[in-house]
Design a protein around this motif. Structure first.
Motif, mmCIF file in Angstrom:
data_model
loop_
_atom_site.group_PDB
_atom_site.id
_atom_site.type_symbol
_atom_site.label_atom_id
_atom_site.label_comp_id
_atom_site.label_asym_id
_atom_site.label_seq_id
_atom_site.Cartn_x
_atom_site.Cartn_y
_atom_site.Cartn_z
ATOM 1 N N LEU A 144 0.817 -1.208 0.000
ATOM 2 C CA LEU A 144 0.000 0.000 0.000
ATOM 3 C C LEU A 144 0.855 1.263 0.000
ATOM 4 O O LEU A 144 0.412 2.315 -0.485
ATOM 5 C CB LEU A 144 -0.927 -0.010 1.221
ATOM 6 N N GLU A 145 2.077 1.155 0.545
ATOM 7 C CA GLU A 145 2.935 2.342 0.530
ATOM 8 C C GLU A 145 3.374 2.710 -0.887
ATOM 9 O O GLU A 145 3.868 3.825 -1.122
ATOM 10 C CB GLU A 145 4.161 2.116 1.411
ATOM 11 N N GLY A 146 3.191 1.815 -1.834
ATOM 12 C CA GLY A 146 3.552 2.105 -3.219
ATOM 13 C C GLY A 146 2.446 2.745 -4.029
ATOM 14 O O GLY A 146 2.653 3.065 -5.215
ATOM 15 N N HIS A 153 2.468 7.537 -11.540
ATOM 16 C CA HIS A 153 2.794 6.905 -12.824
ATOM 17 C C HIS A 153 1.593 6.925 -13.764
ATOM 18 O O HIS A 153 1.733 7.185 -14.970
ATOM 19 C CB HIS A 153 3.257 5.470 -12.581
ATOM 20 N N ALA A 154 0.398 6.653 -13.221
ATOM 21 C CA ALA A 154 -0.803 6.691 -14.056
ATOM 22 C C ALA A 154 -1.058 8.094 -14.585
ATOM 23 O O ALA A 154 -1.421 8.275 -15.767
ATOM 24 C CB ALA A 154 -1.999 6.190 -13.260
ATOM 25 N N SER A 155 -0.865 9.107 -13.747
ATOM 26 C CA SER A 155 -1.079 10.488 -14.188
ATOM 27 C C SER A 155 -0.088 10.895 -15.262
ATOM 28 O O SER A 155 -0.440 11.611 -16.217
ATOM 29 C CB SER A 155 -0.979 11.439 -12.992
ATOM 30 N N GLU A 156 1.144 10.436 -15.124
ATOM 31 C CA GLU A 156 2.165 10.780 -16.112
ATOM 32 C C GLU A 156 1.951 10.082 -17.449
ATOM 33 O O GLU A 156 2.514 10.506 -18.455
ATOM 34 C CB GLU A 156 3.546 10.414 -15.566
ATOM 35 N N ASN A 157 1.135 9.038 -17.441
ATOM 36 C CA ASN A 157 0.920 8.274 -18.661
ATOM 37 C C ASN A 157 -0.495 8.424 -19.206
ATOM 38 O O ASN A 157 -1.057 7.499 -19.798
ATOM 39 C CB ASN A 157 1.226 6.802 -18.414
ATOM 40 N N VAL A 172 -1.558 -4.013 8.100
ATOM 41 C CA VAL A 172 -2.207 -4.830 7.072
ATOM 42 C C VAL A 172 -1.238 -5.935 6.686
ATOM 43 O O VAL A 172 -0.045 -5.682 6.492
ATOM 44 C CB VAL A 172 -2.603 -3.989 5.837
ATOM 45 N N ALA A 173 -1.721 -7.134 6.580
ATOM 46 C CA ALA A 173 -0.877 -8.283 6.257
ATOM 47 C C ALA A 173 -0.152 -8.071 4.930
ATOM 48 O O ALA A 173 -0.711 -7.480 4.003
ATOM 49 C CB ALA A 173 -1.718 -9.556 6.190
ATOM 50 N N PRO A 174 1.108 -8.518 4.822
ATOM 51 C CA PRO A 174 1.861 -8.335 3.572
ATOM 52 C C PRO A 174 1.149 -8.905 2.354
ATOM 53 O O PRO A 174 1.155 -8.286 1.283
ATOM 54 C CB PRO A 174 3.181 -9.072 3.851
ATOM 55 N N THR A 175 0.530 -10.070 2.481
ATOM 56 C CA THR A 175 -0.170 -10.661 1.350
ATOM 57 C C THR A 175 -1.320 -9.777 0.901
ATOM 58 O O THR A 175 -1.542 -9.583 -0.303
ATOM 59 C CB THR A 175 -0.703 -12.060 1.722
ATOM 60 N N VAL A 176 -2.066 -9.222 1.835
ATOM 61 C CA VAL A 176 -3.174 -8.330 1.500
ATOM 62 C C VAL A 176 -2.649 -7.074 0.817
ATOM 63 O O VAL A 176 -3.250 -6.576 -0.145
ATOM 64 C CB VAL A 176 -3.975 -7.979 2.765
ATOM 65 N N GLN A 177 -1.521 -6.547 1.302
ATOM 66 C CA GLN A 177 -0.960 -5.345 0.686
ATOM 67 C C GLN A 177 -0.553 -5.593 -0.766
ATOM 68 O O GLN A 177 -0.827 -4.774 -1.643
ATOM 69 C CB GLN A 177 0.245 -4.877 1.496
ATOM 70 N N VAL A 178 0.101 -6.720 -1.011
ATOM 71 C CA VAL A 178 0.515 -7.038 -2.381
ATOM 72 C C VAL A 178 -0.713 -7.159 -3.284
ATOM 73 O O VAL A 178 -0.756 -6.594 -4.387
ATOM 74 C CB VAL A 178 1.346 -8.336 -2.406
ATOM 75 N N ASN A 179 -1.721 -7.902 -2.825
ATOM 76 C CA ASN A 179 -2.911 -8.100 -3.651
ATOM 77 C C ASN A 179 -3.666 -6.797 -3.870
ATOM 78 O O ASN A 179 -4.176 -6.548 -4.974
ATOM 79 C CB ASN A 179 -3.822 -9.139 -3.001
#
Length: 270
Positions: A144-146, A153-157, A172-179
């Motif tokens: 989520l920190e990303g 990046h979306a705005s620039e593109n 928040v669990a790492p797996t949840v953050q990645v997903n």
């Protein structure tokens, strides 16, 4: 009258009748033990065959799950960056003769997108090589920190995007953050591809008392097809893997809404 005489029949010990009556309980006992022992061996043999089949089924399911996970990760990484590269390449081709500086900047963005894709692919391969006994948080490459960088990046593109955080951030669990990150990434990629040139997007993260929500809403035209592609399938799989639910639906005013809801562990425990 004389009392009636009492008679007792006595058989010699070497009589065949006595010998037969003495052996019958012993023979029955040993015969029953033999039958039960053979029956137990048959049950154990059948159970061994069942356990072997269960092990084979479990191994096949594990391989299938790994293949699905690898396919999902590759799709999310490659589709996101290749989509951005396609947008920039189209912009460079459009202004190649009229605005060489803009075309040059677009080519620089394409080069950077290619580098970012290689970095994420390398991280993905390292994650896939990480043993399952290691700390799962070490294998998390995004979270989520990303989201601020993803929104930028979306705005620039070509997709103006905003990010809003609602509530007090909690663990928040790492797996949840990645997903959650991958779902937001895929939703923004789809919005950029299908929303049209005037599309905009909004990403909202809500830290509720009993759940965490990640919602991505974009304006613009709806998708040209209602069929579920690999990206939508991957988002649903990620929601299930996180122990949550996901809503993917078109909006009346145009565009799409993607909302991921994952219960918070402390709320589930309570």
């Amino acid at each position: 009258m004389e009392p009636r005489a009492r008679y007792r029949c006595q058989l010699p010990w070497n009589s065949g009748i006595v010998r037969h009556l003495g052996r019958e309980p012993t023979a029955y006992y040993f015969g029953n033990r033999t039958f039960e022992s053979r029956r137990q061996r048959e049950i154990l043999a059948e159970r061994s065959v069942e356990l072997e089949r269960e092990r084979e089924t479990t191994a096949a399911q594990a391989v299938a799950l790994d293949r699905v996970r690898i396919a999902r990760e590759l799709h999310d990484v490659v589709a996101h960056h290749v989509s951005a590269m396609g947008v920039q390449a189209g912009a460079a081709r459009t202004v190649w003769d009229t605005d060489p500086d803009a075309a040059r900047r677009a080519l620089v963005d394409i080069e950077q997108a290619a580098r970012d894709a290689l970095v994420e692919l390398r991280q993905l391969l390292e994650t896939l090589r990480t043993p399952v006994d290691d700390d799962p948080s070490d294998a998390s490459t995004v979270g989520l920190e990303g989201l601020p960088a993803l929104v930028a990046h979306a705005s620039e593109n070509g997709l103006p995007t905003t990010l809003t955080i609602i509530g007090e951030p909690g663990p928040v669990a790492p797996t949840v953050q990645v997903n959650a990150f991958r779902i937001a990434q895929e939703a923004l990629t789809n919005a950029r591809r299908h929303g049209g040139p005037d599309a905009e997007a909004d990403v909202r993260v809500r830290y509720l008392p009993d759940a965490v929500e990640v919602e991505i809403v974009n304006s613009g035209r709806p998708a040209l097809t209602s069929q579920s592609g690999l990206g939508l399938l991957g988002m649903r799989e990620r929601a299930v893997a996180s122990g949550g639910s996901i809503e993917i639906s078109p909006r009346r005013e145009g565009g799409f809404r993607v909302r991921l809801t994952v219960p918070r562990p402390e709320a589930v425990s309570a």
